[in-house]
Design an enzyme around this catalytic site. Structure first.
Site, PDB file in Angstrom:
ATOM      1  N   ASP A 188      59.371  41.685 109.078  1.00  0.00           N
ATOM      2  CA  ASP A 188      60.627  41.394 108.375  1.00  0.00           C
ATOM      3  C   ASP A 188      60.456  41.787 106.908  1.00  0.00           C
ATOM      4  O   ASP A 188      59.370  41.643 106.335  1.00  0.00           O
ATOM      5  CB  ASP A 188      60.985  39.904 108.461  1.00  0.00           C
ATOM      6  CG  ASP A 188      62.381  39.642 107.889  1.00  0.00           C
ATOM      7  OD1 ASP A 188      63.365  39.846 108.616  1.00  0.00           O
ATOM      8  OD2 ASP A 188      62.465  39.257 106.703  1.00  0.00           O
ATOM      9  N   GLU A 214      62.321  41.830 102.867  1.00  0.00           N
ATOM     10  CA  GLU A 214      63.362  41.466 101.905  1.00  0.00           C
ATOM     11  C   GLU A 214      63.494  42.652 100.955  1.00  0.00           C
ATOM     12  O   GLU A 214      62.490  43.276 100.575  1.00  0.00           O
ATOM     13  CB  GLU A 214      63.014  40.185 101.151  1.00  0.00           C
ATOM     14  CG  GLU A 214      62.812  38.963 102.028  1.00  0.00           C
ATOM     15  CD  GLU A 214      64.024  38.643 102.902  1.00  0.00           C
ATOM     16  OE1 GLU A 214      65.170  38.924 102.468  1.00  0.00           O
ATOM     17  OE2 GLU A 214      63.822  38.124 104.016  1.00  0.00           O
ATOM     18  N   HIS A 233      65.411  33.655 104.819  1.00  0.00           N
ATOM     19  CA  HIS A 233      65.551  34.885 104.041  1.00  0.00           C
ATOM     20  C   HIS A 233      64.305  35.153 103.207  1.00  0.00           C
ATOM     21  O   HIS A 233      64.391  35.799 102.153  1.00  0.00           O
ATOM     22  CB  HIS A 233      66.800  34.850 103.141  1.00  0.00           C
ATOM     23  CG  HIS A 233      68.072  34.968 103.925  1.00  0.00           C
ATOM     24  ND1 HIS A 233      68.446  36.100 104.604  1.00  0.00           N
ATOM     25  CD2 HIS A 233      69.054  34.053 104.156  1.00  0.00           C
ATOM     26  CE1 HIS A 233      69.602  35.901 105.214  1.00  0.00           C
ATOM     27  NE2 HIS A 233      69.998  34.658 104.950  1.00  0.00           N
ATOM     28  N   ASP A 267      60.987  34.494 108.259  1.00  0.00           N
ATOM     29  CA  ASP A 267      61.893  35.193 109.174  1.00  0.00           C
ATOM     30  C   ASP A 267      61.125  35.918 110.277  1.00  0.00           C
ATOM     31  O   ASP A 267      61.587  35.978 111.435  1.00  0.00           O
ATOM     32  CB  ASP A 267      62.745  36.196 108.394  1.00  0.00           C
ATOM     33  CG  ASP A 267      63.799  35.502 107.528  1.00  0.00           C
ATOM     34  OD1 ASP A 267      63.738  34.259 107.420  1.00  0.00           O
ATOM     35  OD2 ASP A 267      64.654  36.195 106.946  1.00  0.00           O
TER      36      ASP A 267
END
Length: 575
Positions: free
Chosen positions: A31, A33, A175, A180
Site C-alpha cells: 500500500d 500514500e 490511510h 492499510d
C-alpha cells in the site's frame, strides 16, 4: 486410429495439485500514500508492505518517503502525513532498491494491492525515473476480486474500509501505508476463503477470476471427478445427448474441471454450463491425435458453442479456369479438372485479395465472356481501354499472347511466384517513396494473401500426394509415431521403452486406416488436419521412418518467401 496405453504424466492426484496452490503461494501486500492521484505528477510519501504465506504474516517493510515536493493540505488532512514528517525521510531513489529486494526476497512472489493499478502505476513510474527495472511480478487486485465476489447489497461499496469491516480485519485501515496493507491482508484472506468452495484453489485461477462461478457451474463440478488425467478430447453433452462443445487437452480432468470454476469467464461457456449433463472423454495416445480428433468431431457434429472449425467446407479457392482464354475465379470447391488453385481461404475477402494480386501482375481478362466457336467478337470493356487487359474478346490480343499470360499465372500459383512478387513489391516501393502508405499497405495485403494461399496449396498438395508416410519424434513417454496417408492421419501410437520397434511398426502400419487417393490438395482430410500433420512433421526431433512416393515442394515456391511476408507485415504495421 490405433494406439497404445499412455502412462499418466506425473503423479497428480487431485485438481488441487495443478498450477500453484494458493496455500503455498507467497503474497506481498503493498500500500502507498502519495501526494495526489497522478503517477506522473504526484510522488510517493509512504510505503507499507506485508509478506504473507499460508495465511500468516512472515515479514513487513515500511518507510516514509521524501516526495521532493510539497504535500497538499487535503492530503495531510487525509493521511496525517505532514511536511515535517517526511523532511528527514529517505528519497524514493534510496527506498526503491530496498522495496524491490523485499518484493523479490522469495521466488514466485505475488504482488497484492487494493486497486492495484494505482499502486503499481506509481511504483513503475518511480522505477522509470530512477533508472530501475520493475520486476514482472504477477499481480492480484483485491478490489477487482471484491467486485466479482461481493455484489450489492452484500456490501454497500468496495472501499478498503468497508471490506475490512465486512471481513472483521484485525487492523482498521487508517490511510497509513502499513495499516492499510495489514487490513488488505485480511481482506485477501477473506476473499480466498470465499473462492475455495467455488473450486478456485490455484494462483492461476485466482488471477483469472472476473466474476464468481455461476450456480450452474458449481453444480457440475462433479462431472470432472472421474475423468482421466491423460491427453485427449472432451465432449460436453446436453440431456438429449447432443454435443454442445468439443475441446482437447493434455490433461482431460484438469481442463474440464476449469470450466466449472470462477476461472472460466467466457459468457458463452458459462451459459453452456447450465445445459451440460455429461462429459465424454476420448483418450488419445498423442497430442496430434487429440488435435485431429477435435477437428473431425467439430466438423461432423457442429457443436453450437464452438466458434471455430465448425464449417471447414465453407472455404474459398482462387482458380485459374481451363477455358481457351483462362480467367481467375473465386470458387467453393476444388474439382478434378486440372486447373491450378490457391488456398484454401477462410473468407471470400482474402480470396479476392489474392486474386487481385495476380491481376495486378498479369493482364488476365475479368469478363465472363464465353469464347465458343465460331468466336463472337464483342466490344472492348473498360479494363481493356485502361490497358489492364489485352482485349482477346475483340481479337486485339491473339490467343498465343494471352496463353503466355495464363501460363505465367499458372506458374505463379504452383511453382514460382516471382512474377507476382516482383510486380507488387516494385509498386509498393514506389508508393512508399511517394508517402502513399495506405495504398502500399493495400497492395501488401494482397501480396500476402496470394503468398499465403500459394504456400498452403503447395504444402497440402505435396502431403496429399503421398500414399504412405511414417514418422516419429520423441515425446514424454516414448517415441510418438504416426502413419499418414494422402494427407490424413491414419494411425498414432507411442513406442515405449522396451518395446520391439520392428513389431511395433509392423502392427501400427497393418492396422492403420486405409485411405484411397483422390484429386486436389485435400482429398481425404480438411486443410486444418493436414496442416496439423505438416507442422508436427517439421518440429525439432521429428524423423521420417517410411515414405512411399516423393515428398517435395517447389524449390522456388511460396514457402521460400514466408519470412518476407512476415517482415512486410511488421514493417507496414510499424508505419
Amino acid at each position: 486410429m490405433v494406439g497404445q496405453p499412455v502412462t499418466p504424466f506425473g503423479d497428480q492426484t487431485s485438481i488441487e495439485d495443478l498450477g500453484t496452490p494458493l496455500a503455498g503461494a507467497t503474497f506481498v501486500v503493498v500500500d502507498l500514500e502519495t501526494t495526489g492521484t497522478s503517477a506522473s505528477k504526484s510522488r510517493i510519501t509512504e510505503i507499507g508492505a506485508v509478506r504473507v504465506r499460508g495465511g500468516g504474516i512472515i515479514g513487513e517493510y515500511t518507510t516514509l518517503v521524501d516526495p521532493g515536493m510539497l504535500i497538499p493540505a487535503n492530503i495531510t488532512l487525509l493521511t496525517g502525513i505532514t511536511q515535517a514528517m517526511v523532511a528527514t525521510a529517505p528519497p524514493i531513489e534510496k527506498v526503491l532498491p530496498e522495496l524491490l529486494a523485499f518484493l523479490e526476497e522469495e521466488r514466485d512472489t505475488v504482488l497484492v494491492a487494493h486497486n492495484a493499478p494505482f499502486d503499481t502505476g506509481f511504483l513503475k513510474a518511480a522505477c522509470e525515473r530512477a533508472g530501475l527495472e520493475w520486476p514482472a511480478l504477477p499481480v492480484v487486485d483485491t478490489l477487482r476480486l471484491a467486485r466479482a465476489l461481493l455484489p450489492a447489497p452484500q456490501v454497500r461499496n468496495h472501499r478498503l474500509g468497508t471490506l475490512a469491516t465486512y471481513f472483521g480485519a484485525h487492523v482498521a485501515p487508517t490511510h497509513r501505508a502499513l495499516d492499510d496493507a495489514r487490513a488488505t491482508v485480511d481482506v485477501l484472506t477473506g476473499l480466498i476463503e470465499r473462492l475455495t468452495p467455488l473450486g478456485v484453489t490455484s494462483l492461476e485461477e485466482l488471477r483469472a477470476v472476473a466474476k464468481p462461478a455461476t450456480r450452474a457451474q458449481r453444480a457440475r463440478r462433479h462431472l470432472a471427478e472421474d475423468l482421466p488425467e491423460r491427453p485427449g478430447v472432451y465432449v460436453f453433452n446436453d440431456a438429449q445427448g447432443r454435443s454442445l462443445y468439443v475441446g482437447k487437452s493434455n490433461n482431460l480432468r484438469r481442463r474440464v474441471a476449469s470450466y466449472f470454476t470462477a476461472a472460466e469467464s467466457r459468457r458463452r461457456i458459462r451459459e453452456m454450463a447450465g445445459l451440460v449433463v455429461s462429459v465424454t472423454p476420448i483418450v488419445c495416445t498423442t497430442d496430434l491425435e487429440a488435435s485431429v480428433r477435435e477437428l473431425r468431431i467439430i466438423a461432423e457434429r457442429k457443436p453450437p458453442f464452438n466458434r471455430r472449425s465448425r464449417n471447414p467446407e465453407n472455404v474459398r479457392w482462387v482458380k485459374l479456369t481451363t477455358d481457351t482464354y483462362p480467367r481467375l475465379s473465386v470458387v467453393r470447391a476444388v474439382r478434378d479438372d486440372g486447373a491450378p488453385y490457391l488456398g484454401p481461404y477462410n473468407s471470400a475477402r482474402e480470396a479476392e485479395e489474392a486474386k487481385e494480386a495476380l491481376l495486378h501482375a498479369l493482364p488476365l481478362r475479368q469478363c465472363t465472356h464465353t469464347f465458343a466457336p465460331p468466336e463472337r467478337v464483342v466490344p472492348k470493356c473498360v479494363l481493356a481501354q485502361l490497358g489492364r487487359c489485352g482485349a482477346p474478346c475483340d481479337g486485339t490480343e491473339p490467343l498465343g499472347a494471352y496463353t503466355a499470360h495464363a501460363e505465367a499465372a499458372r506458374t505463379a500459383m504452383t511453382t514460382d511466384p516471382a512474377v507476382v512478387l516482383d510486380a507488387l513489391t516494385g509498386r509498393i516501393r514506389e508508393l512508399s517513396e511517394d508517402l502513399r502508405y495506405e495504398e502500399a499497405a493495400s497492395l501488401r495485403d494482397r501480396l500476402m494473401a496470394f503468398l499465403r494461399g500459394a504456400r498452403r496449396v503447395q504444402r497440402l498438395t505435396a502431403i496429399a500426394a503421398l500414399p504412405h508416410l511414417v514418422a516419429s519424434r520423441p515425446g514424454a513417454t516414448g517415441w510418438e509415431t504416426i502413419v499418414v496417408r494422402h494427407g490424413r492421419l491414419a494411425a498414432s501410437a507411442v513406442l515405449t521403452p522396451g518395446t520391439d520397434p520392428t513389431a511395433f511398426l509392423a502392427s501400427l502400419v497393418a492396422t492403420a486406416e486405409r485411405v484411397p487417393p483422390g484429386h486436389g490438395p485435400v482429398p481425404n482430410a480438411t486443410a486444418g488436419e493436414s496442416e496439423l500433420i505438416l507442422d508436427w512433421l517439421v518440429t525439432p526431433g521429428a524423423r521420417l521412418v517410411e515414405v512411399e512416393g516423393e515428398w517435395t515442394c517447389p524449390l522456388r515456391g511460396a514457402e521460400a518467401h514466408t519470412r518476407m511476408t512476415h517482415w512486410a507485415h511488421g514493417r507496414a504495421s510499424a508505419q
